[in-house]
Enzyme design. Structure first.
Site, PDB file in Angstrom:
ATOM      1  N   ASP A   1      16.563  90.055  33.228  1.00 44.27           N
ATOM      2  CA  ASP A   1      16.240  91.171  32.340  1.00 44.27           C
ATOM      3  C   ASP A   1      17.515  91.738  31.718  1.00 44.27           C
ATOM      4  O   ASP A   1      18.509  91.970  32.417  1.00 44.27           O
ATOM      5  CB  ASP A   1      15.519  92.250  33.157  1.00 44.27           C
ATOM      6  CG  ASP A   1      15.096  93.437  32.323  1.00 44.27           C
ATOM      7  OD1 ASP A   1      14.296  93.261  31.400  1.00 44.27           O
ATOM      8  OD2 ASP A   1      15.590  94.551  32.607  1.00 44.27           O
TER       9      ASP A   1
ATOM     10  N   GLU B   1      17.448  87.014  29.047  1.00 35.62           N
ATOM     11  CA  GLU B   1      17.014  87.870  27.945  1.00 35.62           C
ATOM     12  C   GLU B   1      18.317  88.357  27.308  1.00 35.62           C
ATOM     13  O   GLU B   1      18.941  89.302  27.784  1.00 35.62           O
ATOM     14  CB  GLU B   1      16.180  89.046  28.446  1.00 35.62           C
ATOM     15  CG  GLU B   1      15.659  89.909  27.308  1.00 35.62           C
ATOM     16  CD  GLU B   1      14.898  91.143  27.790  1.00 35.62           C
ATOM     17  OE1 GLU B   1      13.919  91.540  27.120  1.00 35.62           O
ATOM     18  OE2 GLU B   1      15.287  91.714  28.829  1.00 35.62           O
TER      19      GLU B   1
END
Length: 698
Positions: A347, A384
């Protein structure tokens, strides 16, 4: 060192500084905790489930400290126990704003493998869940993996399915024995096998506080939760409520049972991991662990002690500090060695490359170390490649020969092309061919692009073709949260409608998006529920919706059987033809195919601003494989000239999204076109896929 009270059988020893956390050695347990700036450390030992400690240990800084590590050995502890720490800094000549030691706070060990604490999902009162009070948990670990082996699918051959462990099976229509748990996901494995996905990507499963949200739904007054779990309390411990059994530590075994069952079915497990921030928030947040252990080491701070907020969640982890770097790598190795997971999606991974001053590093040591770590050598690494402060590294994320990336440009360009935006044909070509503009350098390949149209964050596929604007009022933030520009279209009516013409067009647009996603070069990722037309009623940020809005309604499967079968057959088509899963870019030294572009006339693509159509012909370098994909986003029907066919190897119709009754054929049962030399008429806004007879199956 103080002696244990009320239990003369407990013996204390000096202990050792490594490894961090709690380790069992014969009849004893070693406790090791890092804190550079604390002057006092206290360990509290509890019987499982009890509020008051059995005894406490004050660490002697001379006997129980080596460098910056505090340690002690305790013999004859109970077979299962809970523990926590209290730390303080009592140095009169320094009152630094960087430190946040609080001797009244119970602190979680960053290396705790299990946590115990209040959970809304297990019936705790909200005020208790808000108050927290989590502790580390130590219980016997005797799980039998029975020679479990990872499937080890090549990334190029992967089809990833992103799901929320609770939301996937929590709805009553899921028909499972223990909704919202690891065991419920085991019950859904036959569904995943039938769909054809090769990996599940689980939203965060590490411990978090479901009550970490003070807002209410303004329309209903319902208290909102932290549903997704992107506020970790710890990087090792599994969210206890994901287990059906409430015995202490059951969550670890039930997660392992789930992984083992998925592996048996040939499905890999990828974890969405959050190392960029923690659930402690900013200056107004709670002291739960890292902040009270050594705030200035674990977080990025300014000179006044304020948290640098590159995550958008209040704080930013100081990822490239050597101690924090070790913690992150140790957690990853734990998940691979002890929990048998197959990969990680990181993330806001751009934060992993920021230094102590918050600036991006040219060669981030953490990212390189993860890529080069021998234990992680077979592990899928997916970034990401951006953060909440504007650092956007899609195509430039430090790869070190390993890292793949979520391709946000693929998402945006395919959405815009299918919507009918002008000037998108050149960008469509680039995305279909593996995004060479982003990944054809530094030893990368098409499979380093993780292609997606939708994910947990944003509209679902059905909402993408049904809403022009976001509708997030239920989140309690006055519709200010969530992305404002979604490249979506409602096709005439905002939201649900009974108009059959609009609904037919929306179904066709979903088929178009799915076809381009699943047949483009790169690795496709599906959002769970998109294959059955799941809607969130226009909410594009359902992180707090632990209710029917955020759960998958399995009755959608009956309402959208055709869409589900379309996705299943598309995945099978992708698996059937190796041309769709290249290991290298066209023209590379070990090329696998030739690629040519076409327009209304064969060999004559139209790259102009006004063009809305493009054909891609793939031809194998060895054998006779050929695939022709033609995408048409125009609002009028179009007659196209086909690349030449012949009687020995005629064109077979695989997909025509404009055909309402049979938009796709079961791979292997494709029908021969009557006219092999001339033209094919496509209806408005549709995608065609033809394959050549006698293709080699892979």
């Amino acid at each position: 060192m103080s002696k244990p009270a009320k239990n003369g059988s407990i013996r204390c020893g000096r202990g050792r500084p490594l490894p961090f956390g709690v380790t069992r050695d014969g009849q004893g347990h070693n406790f090791a905790l890092f804190s550079r700036h604390a002057s006092r450390v206290e360990l509290l030992i509890y019987a499982v489930g009890q509020k008051q400690p059995l005894f406490t240990i004050d660490f002697d800084p001379h006997e129980n400290r080596t460098g910056d590590v505090w340690h002690v050995r305790l013999d004859n502890l109970p077979g299962g126990f809970e523990y926590a720490y209290r730390l303080d800094r009592i140095i009169q000549d320094e009152q630094s704003p960087l430190h946040r030691f609080d001797p009244d706070c119970l602190l979680v060990d960053p290396y705790a493998r299990l946590l115990r604490g209040p959970s809304l999902w297990r019936g705790a009162a909200r005020e208790d869940a808000v108050a927290g009070g989590w502790r580390g948990l130590v219980v016997a670990d005797r799980f039998d993996w029975e020679n479990d082996q990872p499937p080890r699918h090549h990334l190029a051959d992967s089809v990833i399915y992103e799901l929320h462990l609770r939301g996937f099976t929590r709805h009553p229509t899921a028909g499972v024995a223990a909704p919202g748990t690891c065991r419920a996901l085991i019950e859904k494995i036959p569904y995943l096998q039938q769909l054809g996905v090769t990996a599940v990507e689980l939203l965060p499963v590490t411990a978090f506080n479901e009550a970490d949200n003070y807002r209410k739904n303004p329309e209903t007054g319902e208290a909102l939760h932290n549903f997704w779990g992107y506020h970790p309390l710890n990087f090792f411990a599994i969210q206890a409520a994901y287990a059906e059994n409430r015995d202490p530590g059951s969550e670890r075994d039930e997660f392992r049972q789930m992984v083992k069952a998925l592996h048996t079915a040939g499905i890999e497990v990828i974890l969405d991991v959050v190392f960029n921030h923690t659930g402690e928030g900013d200056e107004r947040g709670c002291t739960l662990s890292f902040r009270g252990l050594d705030n200035s080491v674990y977080y990025l701070l300014d000179s006044d002690g304020r948290y640098l907020n590159y995550s958008g969640c209040g704080n930013t982890v100081n990822c490239n500090h050597p101690v924090v770097r070790d913690l992150i790598v140790d957690a990853l190795c734990y998940w691979v060695t002890e929990m048998h997971v197959d990969g990680f999606r990181f993330d806001l991974a751009a934060i992993l490359g920021r230094g102590a001053d918050g600036e991006p590093l040219a060669n981030p040591p953490l990212i390189e170390r993860i890529a080069a770590h021998p234990v992680l050598a077979d592990t899928k690494l997916i970034a990401e490649a951006w953060d909440a402060a504007g650092l956007y590294q899609v195509g430039t994320f430090p790869n070190f020969g390993r890292w793949a990336e979520w391709n946000g440009q693929f998402r945006d360009d395919i959405r815009r092309f299918v919507r009918g935006d002008a000037g998108m044909v050149p960008r469509l070509a680039t995305r279909l061919a593996g995004s060479a503009d982003l990944y054809q350098h530094g030893g990368r390949a098409p499979y380093h692009s993780i292609n997606f149209i939708t994910c947990h964050d944003g509209f679902t596929l059905a909402d993408l073709v049904s809403y022009r604007d976001k509708h997030n009022l239920a989140n309690g933030e006055f519709n200010a949260d969530g992305a404002a520009d979604n490249y979506s279209a409602n096709h005439g009516v905002e939201g649900a409608t009974d108009d059959p013409r609009i609904n037919a067009l929306r179904q066709r647009q979903m088929r178009n998006l799915l076809t381009l996603l699943l047949l483009a070069h790169g690795v496709p990722m599906l959002l769970a529920g998109d294959e059955m037309g799941r809607s969130q009623q226009g909410n594009n940020n359902a992180w707090c919706q632990d209710n029917e809005l955020g759960w998958i309604d399995w009755s959608d499967l009956q309402r959208h059987t055709g869409l589900h079968q379309f996705v299943r057959k598309l995945i099978a088509l992708r698996k059937r033809y190796a041309l769709l899963r290249p290991r290298h870019f066209e023209g590379a030294e070990r090329g696998e195919r030739t690629l040519s572009w076409h327009g209304r006339r064969a060999g004559k693509p139209d790259w102009s601003e006004q063009s809305h159509s493009l054909g891609m012909l793939l031809s194998g370098l060895q054998g006779d494989e050929e695939i022709f994909l033609f995408a048409h986003a125009g609002q009028q029907s179009l007659e196209i000239e086909l690349p030449a066919g012949d009687r020995r190897r005629p064109w077979l119709l695989a997909v025509d999204t404009g055909l309402e009754d049979t938009p796709i054929v079961e791979p292997g049962n494709e029908c021969e076109l009557v006219d092999q030399q001339q033209y094919y008429r496509l209806r408005d806004r549709s995608v065609l896929v033809l394959v050549k007879a006698g293709l080699q199956k892979k």
